[in-house]
Design an enzyme around this catalytic site. Structure first.
Site, short mmCIF file in Angstrom:
data_model
loop_
_atom_site.label_atom_id
_atom_site.label_comp_id
_atom_site.label_asym_id
_atom_site.label_seq_id
_atom_site.Cartn_x
_atom_site.Cartn_y
_atom_site.Cartn_z
N GLU A 1 1.04 -1.01 0.04
CA GLU A 1 0.05 0.08 0.05
C GLU A 1 0.85 1.26 0.00
O GLU A 1 0.60 2.15 0.91
CB GLU A 1 -1.00 0.00 1.32
CG GLU A 1 -1.87 -1.32 1.52
CD GLU A 1 -2.47 -1.33 2.90
OE1 GLU A 1 -2.24 -0.81 3.85
OE2 GLU A 1 -3.68 -1.95 2.93
N PRO A 2 1.80 1.58 -1.07
CA PRO A 2 2.39 2.71 -1.17
C PRO A 2 1.58 4.10 -1.27
O PRO A 2 0.68 4.05 -2.12
CB PRO A 2 3.47 2.69 -2.11
CG PRO A 2 2.47 1.57 -3.37
CD PRO A 2 1.94 0.63 -2.27
N ARG B 1 3.13 7.59 -0.23
CA ARG B 1 4.13 8.77 -0.20
C ARG B 1 4.80 8.41 -1.42
O ARG B 1 5.28 9.71 -2.72
CB ARG B 1 5.09 8.69 0.95
CG ARG B 1 5.97 9.82 0.78
CD ARG B 1 7.17 9.45 1.99
NE ARG B 1 6.44 9.14 3.19
CZ ARG B 1 6.20 9.81 4.01
NH1 ARG B 1 6.42 11.21 4.20
NH2 ARG B 1 5.57 9.40 5.32
N ARG C 1 4.20 19.54 7.41
CA ARG C 1 5.27 18.45 7.72
C ARG C 1 6.52 18.89 8.70
O ARG C 1 7.22 18.16 9.64
CB ARG C 1 5.55 17.74 6.49
CG ARG C 1 4.26 17.13 5.84
CD ARG C 1 4.52 16.11 4.62
NE ARG C 1 5.29 15.02 5.38
CZ ARG C 1 6.53 14.58 5.18
NH1 ARG C 1 7.18 15.55 4.52
NH2 ARG C 1 7.02 13.73 5.86
N TYR D 1 7.03 16.79 11.85
CA TYR D 1 8.12 15.68 11.95
C TYR D 1 9.20 16.27 11.83
O TYR D 1 10.31 15.60 11.60
CB TYR D 1 7.67 14.79 10.79
CG TYR D 1 6.14 14.45 10.60
CD1 TYR D 1 5.61 13.74 11.41
CD2 TYR D 1 5.69 14.67 9.37
CE1 TYR D 1 4.03 13.26 11.18
CE2 TYR D 1 3.95 14.31 9.19
CZ TYR D 1 3.42 13.77 10.09
OH TYR D 1 2.24 13.72 9.90
N CYS E 1 0.73 32.86 12.11
CA CYS E 1 1.18 33.27 13.40
C CYS E 1 1.60 32.51 14.38
O CYS E 1 1.05 32.36 15.34
CB CYS E 1 -0.37 34.10 13.90
SG CYS E 1 -1.03 35.17 12.57
N GLU E 2 2.54 32.05 13.80
CA GLU E 2 3.54 30.91 14.89
C GLU E 2 4.99 31.02 14.65
O GLU E 2 5.34 31.03 13.29
CB GLU E 2 2.82 29.60 14.54
CG GLU E 2 1.79 29.33 15.27
CD GLU E 2 1.32 27.87 15.68
OE1 GLU E 2 2.19 27.13 15.66
OE2 GLU E 2 -0.03 27.60 15.27
N1 LLP Z 1 -1.31 1.83 4.69
C1 LLP Z 1 -1.63 2.11 5.86
C2 LLP Z 1 -2.58 1.33 6.53
C3 LLP Z 1 -1.29 3.61 6.34
O1 LLP Z 1 -1.63 3.77 7.62
C4 LLP Z 1 -0.32 4.17 5.53
C5 LLP Z 1 -0.13 5.69 6.09
C6 LLP Z 1 0.02 3.90 4.32
C7 LLP Z 1 -0.52 2.60 3.89
C8 LLP Z 1 0.78 4.44 3.41
O2 LLP Z 1 1.77 5.14 3.88
P1 LLP Z 1 3.26 5.78 2.82
O3 LLP Z 1 3.48 4.66 1.87
O4 LLP Z 1 2.40 6.74 2.50
O5 LLP Z 1 4.22 6.05 3.73
N2 LLP Z 1 1.51 12.16 7.47
C9 LLP Z 1 2.87 11.31 7.55
C10 LLP Z 1 2.53 10.09 7.07
C11 LLP Z 1 1.44 9.19 7.88
C12 LLP Z 1 1.30 7.93 7.25
C13 LLP Z 1 -0.05 7.23 7.94
N3 LLP Z 1 -0.33 6.07 7.19
C14 LLP Z 1 3.85 12.33 6.85
O6 LLP Z 1 3.65 13.24 6.36
O7 LLP Z 1 5.05 11.76 6.94
#
Ligand code: LLP
Length: 444
Positions: free
Chosen positions: A301-302, A304, A340, A344, A371-372
């Site tokens: 499940e990619p 990003r 982000r 993070y 405003c931060e």
């Molecule tokens: N599958 C599930 C169940 C997830 O919770 C996520 C991401 C993904 C797949 C996809 O993950 P990815 O391949 O995109 O890393 N807001 C954070 C990232 C939060 C990810 C949440 N879940 C950021 O900006 O780094």
């Protein structure tokens, strides 16, 4: 081909290594993405704006399909979703991972087949479940014990819903503590260590309205090493073997989630998709052979890694000043379109575009307009020493978890999304206006 070594544009030197592959240098310090000048986009659509390279998204989808032809690849919609994105992902043959009725309805109304959608969520609302069952999602991922009876009741007599159980394999991985989800003591999934995963699996198997098709885990996000996936994979296969031993049930699917890390700045590590694919396949074959299990269908499940590097954020500089030792360049967006760095501590590499500067580089902190004091887009980066109000800054690797996490802070309005492809630009999502904000405010 890996996601990290998609073909480089002819002009792409190291400094452009994290930009979309279509990026080219134009005269006067301008850049083109998808064949369209970024300064032209800024002039035509205004700033701040998000530019999304359709070709880059499609190439990344194809790289995943080519690396793992036998696996199911679900794009994680939370990274970024729009109707065009739904169509691109569908046309490239991926499935979709959603985690709300909102993401689900948008996808299905844009024509995505519900059967290729998986619904996640640690706290699914009645509306999420109602939409999932009404639209006929392919799988629902169970994340807590109470969901077993709840989903079964919602399915109703005579119905049968395919489900997975989300398991905590006890693996720590991910770019930041806030996005590590493979260990005990965080809110997602059911633990193998304390037996709650096994317990939930037994309850699902005892529920005739639910069909357990497999197990799921997602160990974290922005992971740049293959190893944690292999450790998690072996533990998941171990659990599948125990399910077979305890219940005589051989589960046909194993969903290993997403989390594939990308480089935000030149030189940073990224997960090597080719290595991941090869080693996951071998790891799965070996673990299944050792356990005497048939090899389940692998699902990933990619999010990003599909959309992040396809996006570029464009800002206009509004003010430049020196405070103590620090030079601040303040732009017309900030933490409302990209939380982000604040959340993070992520570091970006903004670039001056639209004019050629011969000034010496100067350490500059690019801040937003909010405003931060924590509204920092890029702390202590090198920009030409003559950056001034009116200049344009472009930030690459802006496609994931920026607009999808954007807020209404300070009522600035969320930026538009402009797709670029083969020399043309078009609006996918329009800018949020004061009128939009006003319309929701119906009290008074
Ligand atoms: N599958 C599930 C169940 C997830 O919770 C996520 C991401 C993904 C797949 C996809 O993950 P990815 O391949 O995109 O890393 N807001 C954070 C990232 C939060 C990810 C949440 N879940 C950021 O900006 O780094």
């Amino acid at each position: 081909m890996t996601v990290t070594d998609l073909p480089d544009a002819p002009t792409a030197a190291g400094e452009l290594s994290v930009w979309p592959a279509s990026t080219t240098l134009l005269p006067h310090g301008d850049l083109a993405v998808g064949g369209v000048s970024l300064t032209e986009i800024a002039d035509r659509f205004g700033t701040p704006a998000y530019v999304l390279d359709e070709g880059e998204v499609r190439d990344r989808c194809r790289a995943y399909r080519a690396a793992l032809p036998e696996a199911g690849v679900l794009y994680a919609a939370k990274a970024f979703l729009s109707r065009a994105m739904v169509r691109w992902v569908e046309e490239e043959g991926l499935g979709l991972d959603v985690c709300s009725a909102g993401e689900l309805e948008l996808a299905v109304t844009a024509g995505f087949p519900a059967g290729r959608i998986v619904l996640h969520g640690n706290a699914k609302s009645p509306r999420d479940l109602e939409a999932a069952l009404r639209l006929g999602v392919g799988r629902i991922v169970i994340d807590s014990p109470s969901e077993v009876a709840r989903i079964a009741a919602a399915v109703g007599p005579g119905g049968r819903q395919k489900v997975l159980v989300r398991v905590v394999p006890g693996v720590s991985a991910g770019g930041h503590a806030k996005i590590r989800t493979g260990t005990e003591g965080q809110k997602f999934g059911l633990s193998i260590a304390d037996g709650s995963a096994q317990h939930a699996i037994a309850r699902v198997l005892g529920q005739p309205r639910l069909e357990l098709t497999g197990l799921h885990c997602h160990i974290g996000s922005q992971i740049t090493e293959v190893k944690p996936y292999l450790v998690a994979l072996r533990r998941m296969v171990g659990l599948m073997a125990r399910v077979r031993d305890a219940h005589g049930v051989v589960l046909p699917e194993l969903d290993m989630g997403g989390g594939h890390g990308i480089a935000y700045r030149p030189g940073e590590p990224a997960l090597d998709l080719t290595a991941l694919a090869r080693r996951m396949r071998t790891g799965l074959d070996e673990a299944c052979a050792a356990a005497g299990l048939p090899v389940p269908r692998l699902v990933i499940e990619p999010g990003r890694a599909v959309v992040g590097p396809a996006g570029v954020a464009l800002y206009r500089v509004l003010a430049v000043k020196r405070t103590g030792e620090t030079v601040f360049a303040a732009v017309d967006g900030g933490m409302s379109d990209n939380p982000r760095p604040a959340l993070y501590g992520v570091r970006y590499a903004p670039r001056l575009i639209g004019r050629h500067s011969t000034a010496d580089p100067r350490r500059t902190t690019v801040v937003g307009r909010h405003c931060e004091a924590g509204d920092i887009l890029a702390g202590d980066v090198e920009l030409p020493g003559d950056v001034h109000p009116g200049d344009l800054l472009a930030v690459p690797v802006a496609g994931a978890y920026q607009l999808s996490m954007a807020s209404g802070y300070n009522m600035v309005g969320r930026p538009p999304v402009i797709a670029v492809h083969a020399g043309t630009a078009r609006t996918l999502v329009r800018r949020e206006t004061l009128d939009d904000v006003r319309r929701r405010d119906i009290g008074g």
